[in-house]
Design a protein around this motif. Structure first.
Motif, PDB file in Angstrom:
ATOM      1  N   VAL A  11      20.815 -20.036 -17.464  1.00  0.00           N
ATOM      2  CA  VAL A  11      21.291 -18.850 -16.614  1.00  0.00           C
ATOM      3  C   VAL A  11      19.756 -17.917 -16.624  1.00  0.00           C
ATOM      4  CG1 VAL A  11      23.753 -18.804 -17.616  1.00  0.00           C
ATOM      5  CG2 VAL A  11      21.736 -17.488 -18.778  1.00  0.00           C
ATOM      6  N   PRO A  12      19.448 -17.170 -15.456  1.00  0.00           N
ATOM      7  CA  PRO A  12      18.413 -16.365 -15.666  1.00  0.00           C
ATOM      8  C   PRO A  12      18.278 -15.563 -16.779  1.00  0.00           C
ATOM      9  CG  PRO A  12      20.032 -15.825 -13.637  1.00  0.00           C
ATOM     10  CD  PRO A  12      20.600 -16.540 -14.519  1.00  0.00           C
ATOM     11  N   THR A  85      16.939 -24.214 -11.245  1.00  0.00           N
ATOM     12  CA  THR A  85      17.449 -22.816 -10.459  1.00  0.00           C
ATOM     13  C   THR A  85      18.537 -22.180 -11.374  1.00  0.00           C
ATOM     14  OG1 THR A  85      16.828 -23.842  -8.201  1.00  0.00           O
ATOM     15  CG2 THR A  85      18.187 -21.723  -8.265  1.00  0.00           C
ATOM     16  N   PRO A  86      18.366 -21.198 -11.933  1.00  0.00           N
ATOM     17  CA  PRO A  86      19.217 -20.697 -12.992  1.00  0.00           C
ATOM     18  C   PRO A  86      20.438 -19.928 -12.235  1.00  0.00           C
ATOM     19  CG  PRO A  86      17.264 -19.402 -12.955  1.00  0.00           C
ATOM     20  CD  PRO A  86      17.014 -20.416 -12.130  1.00  0.00           C
ATOM     21  N   PHE A  87      20.526 -19.623 -11.125  1.00  0.00           N
ATOM     22  CA  PHE A  87      21.585 -19.144 -10.253  1.00  0.00           C
ATOM     23  C   PHE A  87      22.611 -19.824 -10.086  1.00  0.00           C
ATOM     24  CE2 PHE A  87      17.755 -16.689  -9.519  1.00  0.00           C
ATOM     25  CZ  PHE A  87      18.008 -15.478 -10.001  1.00  0.00           C
ATOM     26  N   ALA A 149      26.510  -4.224  -0.813  1.00  0.00           N
ATOM     27  CA  ALA A 149      25.611  -4.105   0.091  1.00  0.00           C
ATOM     28  C   ALA A 149      24.900  -5.340   0.222  1.00  0.00           C
ATOM     29  CB  ALA A 149      24.647  -3.110  -0.165  1.00  0.00           C
ATOM     30  N   GLY A 150      25.284  -6.628  -0.365  1.00  0.00           N
ATOM     31  CA  GLY A 150      24.653  -7.625  -0.075  1.00  0.00           C
ATOM     32  C   GLY A 150      23.455  -7.960  -0.975  1.00  0.00           C
ATOM     33  N   TRP A 151      23.204  -7.368  -2.132  1.00  0.00           N
ATOM     34  CA  TRP A 151      21.807  -7.399  -2.797  1.00  0.00           C
ATOM     35  C   TRP A 151      22.039  -8.925  -3.582  1.00  0.00           C
ATOM     36  CZ3 TRP A 151      19.510  -2.683  -5.614  1.00  0.00           C
ATOM     37  CH2 TRP A 151      19.520  -1.652  -4.584  1.00  0.00           C
ATOM     38  N   ALA A 152      20.794  -9.643  -3.668  1.00  0.00           N
ATOM     39  CA  ALA A 152      20.845 -10.802  -4.382  1.00  0.00           C
ATOM     40  C   ALA A 152      21.510 -11.037  -5.727  1.00  0.00           C
ATOM     41  CB  ALA A 152      19.583 -11.504  -4.246  1.00  0.00           C
ATOM     42  N   HIS A 153      21.655 -12.369  -6.136  1.00  0.00           N
ATOM     43  CA  HIS A 153      22.162 -12.554  -7.421  1.00  0.00           C
ATOM     44  C   HIS A 153      21.650 -11.724  -8.449  1.00  0.00           C
ATOM     45  CE1 HIS A 153      24.786 -15.099  -5.365  1.00  0.00           C
ATOM     46  NE2 HIS A 153      24.454 -16.364  -5.611  1.00  0.00           N
TER      47      HIS A 153
END
Length: 313
Positions: A11-12, A85-87, A149-153
Motif C-alpha cells: 500500500v502507499p 503501483t501501490p494503489f 470532487a474527484g481527487w486522486a487516490h
C-alpha cells in the motif's frame, strides 16, 4: 506480449518504493524503470482533473497497452518481470483489471498500521506543498468532500487504509497462494528476512539481497510564513501546470521544492489525541482484516503503545 509476472499492489507509504529499489538488484528479476506505471487504474485515458497536482500525475500514467508492454520488453531472457503501483489494492476496479489481464500474476501486499499510514500520506503531500490543511485530523475529515470532487487516490488518507475490505475483495478474484502479505515493520526491522520471503514467494534465489534502501523519505517542512507562501505557489502550479510543457513545469517547480525543503529537523509524529481520534474509523475493518487473513493485528488497536519512531518511506 510482454506482461508482468508479479505486481507490488499495496500500500502507499508502506515501503513499496524501497522494496522496488531492493528487488531491481536481483539478477533473476526485472522491474519496470517506471516505478508506478498505474496501468490498471483506468480503462483507457485517466481523468484530466483532480486535486492539486493530480492533473500532472495523470499525465504520467502509462495507460496504453503497447506502452505498458514496452516497459517489460527489455527484460533479459529467463527473468521474472514486475512493477510496483501501490494503489492497485485500494482500487477494486484495478483488481478486476489485473485479474482479466494477468490472472496468473503473483501479488505482493505490504501493510502498515492504517493510522500511521494515513498520517505519513498526509505529511507527504504537506511536504510537497500540495496539502493546504495543516491539521491531520481536519484533513481526514475533508476526505468525503475531496473524493466527491474527484481527487486522486493519494488524497484518500482513510479509505486507503481499509485493508480488510480490499483484501476480502482481492481473495474473490485470486487464490490466497498468489498473494504474499507482509508487514511494513518487517521491511523496516528485518529487511534481509523480508526480502528472502519475497524471493521465495516469487521462486527466485534467496540470499541475494541484503538491504532495503531508504527511498521516498519525506523531508522536514516546518509550518512557517515563508513556507506557507511556497506551498501556495506549489499548489497554484499544481492547478495550472498541466497547461505547460513538462520541462518548463519541472524547471519552475524544482527551485520551489528546494526552498521548501531547505531546513532539516524531526518530522511531526502522531499525538495520542490524533491516534485516538482516527483509530475508531479503522476498528471494524481491522477486525475484518483479521478474519480475512487469519492473522492478528491487535497491535494496531493499541492507542497507548504506538509503533516506535522510524524513518518514513
Amino acid at each position: 506480449m510482454t506482461l508482468p509476472d508479479f505486481l507490488v499492489i499495496g500500500v502507499p507509504k508502506a515501503g513499496t518504493t524501497a522494496l522496488h529499489a531492493a528487488l531491481v538488484h536481483h539478477p533473476e528479476l526485472y522491474l519496470s524503470k517506471v516505478k508506478e506505471p498505474k496501468y490498471f487504474l483506468s480503462e483507457g485515458p485517466p481523468p484530466a482533473q483532480g486535486g492539486p497536482g493530480d492533473a500532472q500525475t495523470y499525465q504520467e500514467h502509462v495507460w496504453k497497452r503497447a506502452d505498458y508492454e514496452a516497459l517489460f520488453a527489455p527484460a533479459p531472457p529467463g527473468t521474472l518481470t514486475g512493477e510496483a503501483t501501490p494503489f492497485y489494492l485500494y482500487d477494486l476496479d484495478a483488481q478486476a483489471r489485473i485479474k482479466r489481464t494477468v490472472p496468473d500474476a503473483k501479488l505482493i501486499v505490504v501493510l502498515r498500521n492504517p493510522v500511521d499510514r494515513a498520517h505519513s500520506n498526509w505529511y507527504h503531500l504537506w511536504a510537497a506543498g500540495l496539502e493546504s490543511e495543516r491539521d491531520f485530523v481536519t484533513a481526514c475529515e475533508l476526505e468525503p468532500e475531496r473524493k466527491a470532487a474527484g481527487w486522486a487516490h493519494f488524497w484518500h488518507y482513510l479509505g486507503q487504509g481499509r485493508y480488510g475490505e480490499q483484501l476480502q475483495h482481492l481473495y474473490t478474484l485470486f487464490d490466497e497462494e498468489q498473494v504474499l502479505l507482509m508487514r511494513y515493520r518487517d521491511l523496516r526491522d528485518e529487511p534481509v528476512e523480508a526480502l528472502d520471503r519475497v524471493c521465495a514467494f516469487l521462486g527466485v534465489r534467496t540470499g541475494i539481497l541484503d538491504a532495503v534502501p531508504s527511498e521516498n523519505v519525506t523531508p522536514y517542512v516546518p509550518d512557517t510564513p515563508v513556507n506557507a507562501v511556497l506551498r501556495t505557489l506549489l499548489r497554484t502550479g499544481g492547478r495550472l501546470g498541466q497547461h505547460f510543457p513538462v520541462p518548463l513545469r519541472l524547471a519552475a517547480r524544482g527551485p520551489l521544492l528546494t526552498a521548501l525543503h531547505r531546513q532539516t529537523g524531526p518530522r511531526p509524529r502522531l499525538t495520542l489525541h490524533e491516534r485516538a481520534t482516527i483509530l475508531p474509523y479503522f476498528h471494524e475493518d481491522i477486525v475484518l482484516l483479521e478474519k480475512v487473513t487469519g492473522e492478528s493485528f491487535q497491535d494496531w488497536l493499541d492507542v497507548e503503545n504506538p509503533p516506535p519512531a522510524h524513518r518514513r518511506r
